[in-house]
Structures are given as structure tokens and as C-alpha cells.
Write an enzyme that holds these catalytic residues in place. Sequence first.
Site, mmCIF file in Angstrom:
data_model
loop_
_atom_site.group_PDB
_atom_site.id
_atom_site.type_symbol
_atom_site.label_atom_id
_atom_site.label_comp_id
_atom_site.label_asym_id
_atom_site.label_seq_id
_atom_site.Cartn_x
_atom_site.Cartn_y
_atom_site.Cartn_z
ATOM 1 N N GLU A 156 -4.094 -16.410 2.961
ATOM 2 C CA GLU A 156 -4.890 -15.839 4.064
ATOM 3 C C GLU A 156 -6.286 -16.454 4.145
ATOM 4 O O GLU A 156 -6.721 -17.152 3.215
ATOM 5 C CB GLU A 156 -5.005 -14.318 3.886
ATOM 6 C CG GLU A 156 -5.667 -13.920 2.562
ATOM 7 C CD GLU A 156 -6.664 -12.797 2.697
ATOM 8 O OE1 GLU A 156 -7.456 -12.802 3.661
ATOM 9 O OE2 GLU A 156 -6.684 -11.936 1.813
ATOM 10 N N LYS A 213 -12.517 -11.377 12.200
ATOM 11 C CA LYS A 213 -11.623 -10.980 11.107
ATOM 12 C C LYS A 213 -10.349 -10.535 11.823
ATOM 13 O O LYS A 213 -10.339 -9.515 12.515
ATOM 14 C CB LYS A 213 -12.274 -9.825 10.328
ATOM 15 C CG LYS A 213 -11.421 -9.250 9.223
ATOM 16 C CD LYS A 213 -12.237 -8.224 8.414
ATOM 17 C CE LYS A 213 -11.346 -7.268 7.671
ATOM 18 N NZ LYS A 213 -12.098 -6.214 6.977
ATOM 19 N N VAL A 234 -4.626 -9.742 5.443
ATOM 20 C CA VAL A 234 -3.279 -9.640 4.875
ATOM 21 C C VAL A 234 -2.301 -9.283 5.998
ATOM 22 O O VAL A 234 -1.263 -9.933 6.163
ATOM 23 C CB VAL A 234 -3.234 -8.585 3.747
ATOM 24 C CG1 VAL A 234 -1.796 -8.301 3.330
ATOM 25 C CG2 VAL A 234 -4.067 -9.045 2.556
ATOM 26 N N ASP A 278 -9.293 6.035 8.038
ATOM 27 C CA ASP A 278 -9.490 4.596 7.928
ATOM 28 C C ASP A 278 -8.441 4.056 6.964
ATOM 29 O O ASP A 278 -8.622 4.071 5.751
ATOM 30 C CB ASP A 278 -10.907 4.266 7.454
ATOM 31 C CG ASP A 278 -11.164 2.762 7.440
ATOM 32 O OD1 ASP A 278 -10.209 1.995 7.722
ATOM 33 O OD2 ASP A 278 -12.297 2.360 7.148
ATOM 34 N N SER A 314 -6.031 0.778 6.256
ATOM 35 C CA SER A 314 -5.857 -0.635 6.612
ATOM 36 C C SER A 314 -4.491 -0.895 7.240
ATOM 37 O O SER A 314 -3.473 -0.384 6.767
ATOM 38 C CB SER A 314 -6.012 -1.503 5.370
ATOM 39 O OG SER A 314 -5.761 -2.841 5.688
ATOM 40 N N ASP A 322 -2.986 -3.393 6.856
ATOM 41 C CA ASP A 322 -2.190 -4.092 5.834
ATOM 42 C C ASP A 322 -1.003 -3.219 5.424
ATOM 43 O O ASP A 322 0.111 -3.712 5.251
ATOM 44 C CB ASP A 322 -3.032 -4.365 4.575
ATOM 45 C CG ASP A 322 -4.132 -5.399 4.797
ATOM 46 O OD1 ASP A 322 -4.219 -5.949 5.900
ATOM 47 O OD2 ASP A 322 -4.905 -5.628 3.846
ATOM 48 N N LYS A 352 -7.865 -2.835 -3.410
ATOM 49 C CA LYS A 352 -9.260 -2.932 -3.867
ATOM 50 C C LYS A 352 -9.759 -1.605 -4.418
ATOM 51 O O LYS A 352 -9.510 -0.546 -3.839
ATOM 52 C CB LYS A 352 -10.134 -3.407 -2.720
ATOM 53 C CG LYS A 352 -9.706 -4.779 -2.246
ATOM 54 C CD LYS A 352 -10.691 -5.348 -1.258
ATOM 55 C CE LYS A 352 -10.101 -6.544 -0.591
ATOM 56 N NZ LYS A 352 -9.110 -6.179 0.457
HETATM 57 N N1 PSU Z 1 -8.509 -9.969 -1.030
HETATM 58 C C1 PSU Z 1 -9.730 -10.323 -1.538
HETATM 59 N N2 PSU Z 1 -10.803 -10.254 -0.691
HETATM 60 C C2 PSU Z 1 -10.691 -9.890 0.615
HETATM 61 C C3 PSU Z 1 -9.401 -9.535 1.139
HETATM 62 C C4 PSU Z 1 -8.346 -9.598 0.261
HETATM 63 O O1 PSU Z 1 -9.857 -10.652 -2.725
HETATM 64 O O2 PSU Z 1 -11.686 -9.856 1.328
HETATM 65 C C5 PSU Z 1 -9.271 -9.119 2.617
HETATM 66 C C6 PSU Z 1 -7.829 -9.215 3.097
HETATM 67 O O3 PSU Z 1 -7.791 -10.109 4.184
HETATM 68 C C7 PSU Z 1 -7.457 -7.805 3.517
HETATM 69 C C8 PSU Z 1 -8.790 -7.266 3.973
HETATM 70 O O4 PSU Z 1 -6.479 -7.793 4.509
HETATM 71 O O5 PSU Z 1 -9.655 -7.753 2.922
HETATM 72 C C9 PSU Z 1 -8.774 -5.738 4.100
HETATM 73 O O6 PSU Z 1 -9.652 -5.371 5.104
HETATM 74 P P1 PSU Z 1 -9.603 -3.894 5.787
HETATM 75 O O7 PSU Z 1 -9.834 -2.954 4.638
HETATM 76 O O8 PSU Z 1 -10.716 -3.883 6.811
HETATM 77 O O9 PSU Z 1 -8.232 -3.763 6.382
HETATM 78 MN MN MN Z 2 -10.386 -0.237 8.005
#
Ligand code: PSU
Ligand code: MN
Length: 309
Positions: A27, A88, A108, A138, A140, A142, A159
Site C-alpha cells: 500500500e 488518502k 489497506v 469511527d 475503519s 479496512d 494499531k
Molecule cells: N500501517 C502502518 N501505517 C499506516 C497504515 C498502515 O504502519 O499509516 C495506514 C493504512 O493505509 C491503513 C490506514 O489503511 O493507516 C488506516 O487509516 P484509518 O484508520 O483512517 O482507516
Molecule cells: Mn476513520
Amino acid sequence: MKTQESFIIAPVVQHALQEKRPIVALETAVVTHGLPRPVNHELAIHMEAKVREEGAIPATIGVVEGNVYVGLSKKQIDFLANTDDLMKISHRDFAPAHAFQKSGGTTVAGSIIMSHLAGIKVFATGGIGGVHRGSHFDISTDLIELSRRPVVVVCAGAKAILDLPATVEYLETMGVSVVGYQTDEFPAFFTRESGLPVSVRANSPEEVWEIAQAHWSLGLTSAILVVVPPPVDSALDAKQVEGAINQALQEVNERGIQGQSVTPYLLRRVSEITGKASLRANIELLLNNASVASRIACAFKPKIQTVEI
Ligand code: PSU
Ligand code: MN
């Protein structure tokens, strides 16, 4: 405004697909939004090298001037790593990017959609998105795409800035098998343990493939989420990182940061507060995941159908 459809698979990736060679998709939201310069660019190049070292062909995915590329060139990766104000790009963002010829890194969710459309079976990232703490609306995308795309997704769990118990529950609800790679525990990205269970353990790339093949041959169409603990040398302990996460979360609330900006802000602040210890862990786990994904891709051998007579 541009309306012509554009989905471009690089010739090297196309060739690998035709020859049924192992491929690992990567990605770029981690490059455009997840990591600071210049490590973002170094990391993208280094992840591709790790994939090659273990025998597979890398296909880094991103959007350049509205077109989706599966297999970005070195020049395009450099552009995504060093340009300001890029998008993004998740599920909802491909069409706006295309219509207005915008560029951006694919999350992702965005990357596994495109991996699936291209016919790539294995994808590597750092940590998936999930259910945010204290803000259970909220969630994701993903997680939603994992429930829809038959791809093996290799990551170090979700995370640690997220609500991990809620994230694991949500994965269960959405029918995503969580395979612990040489572990019985769901890793927490910066840390090796979370106290949360996985659905099954696999000890080798071949075992991952056995599970994936069994899943898809039943006609099930969700992803197999392979969770790999971050490497011991750079992983943090939960106590070390929890204070930093709490401080960063408080700032998010105070500043009213919302939507797509939440994850990048939290990652940046946790890195600043931990004196870059979390950044080091993040880089090492991304590289490790690229290696593991490549080994899994190389273990993929379609089973020969035996016909009973
Ligand atoms: N893995 C990492 N760093 C990142 C991400 C993944 O080590 O920044 C990214 C991925 O692209 C994932 C996104 O889809 O963070 C999640 O963002 P959000 O929580 O806004 O969906
Ligand atoms: Mn989000």
C-alpha cells in the site's frame, strides 16, 4: 473532469500474473500519510526489496493523476513520497480522485480492493485500521473490505491507538479469520502482546496457505488476516507506549481532529512523544511483514483437482 476508466497494471506485474508467479501487493497510504519524510520513501523502496529477497514480485499500489496503478514505478513512488497535500484513498475516494485527476496513497481498504481486481492474492501492510477508542462510529473501512476481499492480508495486528478488543470483535462479526503467525495472541502493532486471542494459529507459510485455500475453496470470499508480532528488537512494551497514546488521544479530542486525519495525527504524535521509538518499531514491523508476505506468496500452490473415477 475526466470520465474514462483507468486501472493500470504494470507490465512486470501483468507478466507475473500470466506466469502465475508469486506477487505481494503493497500500500501507499503509509507512504503519503503514515510516515515522515524521508523514511517514507526509503521504506517503500526497502519493502519492495524485502519482497524480492524472499522470492516474490512486489506490486506497490497507488493513484497518480487519477489513475490506479498496480505496480508503481520508482519515479511514481518518489512522487507520492515527496508531494504535499495528496489524498488518502479508501473505497469512497477512487472516483473523486479519478474525476479530478488527483493523486494519493491507497489505504489497506483501497489497496485490497485493487489487489483483488488485479488478481493478486497476498498483500502486506503495517497495521490495519479498526474501531477507534471512545468513538465507536469511527470504524475503519479496512474492516469492511477485509470481509469482502479474498486476499491474504499480512499485518502486525491493528494499531495500538485503536480500541483493540472492539476491533477483534468486529473482525469476528464480519467473518474475517484472524490467523496468528507463530503466535496465539493478536499483536498490538508496536507491542507483541494484547491479551486478545486469534482464531487460529499457523506456524509456517504453508499452513497459512492451507487455511486460505480451504476458506476460498468453500466459496467463502472474505480475507484471511495474518497477524505477525513485531520484531523483538524494536517492539515496545505496552507500558512504554500507553502514556504516549493517551496523550495523543487527548490532543485529538481537544483539537477536534476527525475522519481520515485521526490515524496519521496519532501515529505522528506517538512517535514524537516516544522519541521515535514507535517510528522505529513501525518501520521494522513493515519490513518484517513484507518478508513474511513474500514467503506466504511463494508457498501458494494451487491444489491439483483429482477426479474420482
Ligand atoms: N500501517 C502502518 N501505517 C499506516 C497504515 C498502515 O504502519 O499509516 C495506514 C493504512 O493505509 C491503513 C490506514 O489503511 O493507516 C488506516 O487509516 P484509518 O484508520 O483512517 O482507516
Ligand atoms: Mn476513520
